[in-house]
Write an enzyme that holds these catalytic residues in place. Sequence first.
Site, PDB file in Angstrom:
ATOM      1  N   GLY A 208       0.730  -1.098  -0.099  1.00 55.01           N
ATOM      2  CA  GLY A 208      -0.081  -0.018   0.014  1.00 55.01           C
ATOM      3  C   GLY A 208       0.903   1.118   0.183  1.00 55.01           C
ATOM      4  O   GLY A 208       2.109   1.111  -0.303  1.00 55.01           O
ATOM      5  N   ASN A 209       0.503   2.430   0.289  1.00 56.80           N
ATOM      6  CA  ASN A 209       1.192   3.657   0.533  1.00 56.80           C
ATOM      7  C   ASN A 209       0.534   4.406   1.391  1.00 56.80           C
ATOM      8  O   ASN A 209      -0.600   4.187   2.198  1.00 56.80           O
ATOM      9  CB  ASN A 209       1.181   4.394  -0.819  1.00 56.80           C
ATOM     10  CG  ASN A 209      -0.210   4.644  -1.550  1.00 56.80           C
ATOM     11  OD1 ASN A 209      -1.011   5.420  -0.870  1.00 56.80           O
ATOM     12  ND2 ASN A 209      -0.604   4.008  -2.459  1.00 56.80           N
ATOM     13  N   HIS A 210       1.076   5.634   1.834  1.00 53.54           N
ATOM     14  CA  HIS A 210       0.646   6.576   2.772  1.00 53.54           C
ATOM     15  C   HIS A 210      -0.407   7.453   2.638  1.00 53.54           C
ATOM     16  O   HIS A 210      -0.735   8.121   3.444  1.00 53.54           O
ATOM     17  CB  HIS A 210       1.937   7.506   3.040  1.00 53.54           C
ATOM     18  CG  HIS A 210       2.987   6.756   3.732  1.00 53.54           C
ATOM     19  ND1 HIS A 210       2.909   5.959   4.889  1.00 53.54           N
ATOM     20  CD2 HIS A 210       4.396   6.565   3.374  1.00 53.54           C
ATOM     21  CE1 HIS A 210       4.053   5.491   5.267  1.00 53.54           C
ATOM     22  NE2 HIS A 210       5.008   5.714   4.281  1.00 53.54           N
TER      23      HIS A 210
END
Length: 397
Positions: A208-210
């Site tokens: 995923g990412n932030h």
Amino acid sequence: MLKGKHIILGITGSIAAYKAAYLTRLLIKKGAEVQIVITPSGKEFITPVTLSALTGKPVVSEFFTANTGEWHSHVDLGLWADAMVIAPATASTIAKMATGVADNMLITTYLSAKAPVFVAPAMDLDMYKHPSTQANLKTLQSFGNQIIEPASGFLASGLEGKGRMEEPENIVAYLENYFAKGQKYAGKKVMVTAGPTYEKIDPVRFIGNHSTGKMGYAIAEEFASQGAEVTLISGPVNLSCSTKINRINVTTAVEMCQAAQEEFVNADIAVMCAAVADYAPKQYSQTKIKRSGEMTIELVPNPDIAATLGAVKRDSQILAGFALETNNEEINAQAKLEKKNLDYIVLNSLADKEACFGYDTNKITIIGREGEKQNFPLKDKKEVAKDIVEYTYKLIK
Ligand code: CTP
């Protein structure tokens, strides 16, 4: 802007109730028709006689008039209104609104109202700061109610801080602004993607990412507040949106792409704000992968959702994207705009402090199809959303 508008002014038991008389007068001066609904404790702070003299209408407070038995229909009142303004709104009324405790005429009217609701809190600074009040205000926002933030200054308690009801002039200006921009996007269908995507590795792990989704949610809310019919395709985020937005929850890029393709067919405008994972694991393991020394995960490219839509975009449609860059920002953004057939791209740079992931602020540059650039200063994401929505309006054919 307020001429002929039917406004319910809800007054509750706060010392700031004295300002409600002046607010009533200002609204009437602007040509609005005002109906006062006051809570029993509101009457301890300002008399119905003062208020009815100003509005030329009886003040509503009880469910029926005691001596005649005449019933006051909160349903009719709710339908009559073009706007309901609760000023001052005490912590107690805010809590009742958030939870539907319909034990007085003001709350039953609120629950029946179809019109936009504006809440101007008034309380002591510690009451305002309390997590309970803040959570209730968030709940009201998630219902689509607008909070007219209290100002800072001297409070009746003798303390100084945030909690003082916004001045009547500013409340009127807020309403005028709302009605002025109100229906600019009426009849327009807008699609927004927001948040990250999660690409599953096994039942407990993902790539995923932030991204928090804050920017995309703010854009969706702004379009909706200007009358658009909004569909928000959201990756996994910890945010809520107002009920007038049609929210579609997705997890992976493939799911987001499918939902976006379906929605885009009927959309006039699409803003691609999601931080889509570019790759997904080639294999999904049905069981949790066990630790066993070095390991490699093979990745396959995800669909480019913006480019997929860009390839089928009709002339009448507007397609916008975001570019998050660390270097060669403008050149990279311009290249993305062309590759994805976008009408404009919103550039934000990771080099900018307090912009992008997790922050409530953002600093953007909008680049148009001919390479024309517009720089904006660092602003709250809600203000940035207004700039983006305003920019989009100029492109409507
Ligand atoms: N985007 C998309 N689908 C993807 C990747 C990106 O719809 N699979 C959209 C984003 O929502 C954004 C724009 O394309 O509006 C640019 O996203 P960004 O991640 O900056 O660009 P990429 O095309 O992924 O390029 P790179 O990661 O190589 O910089």
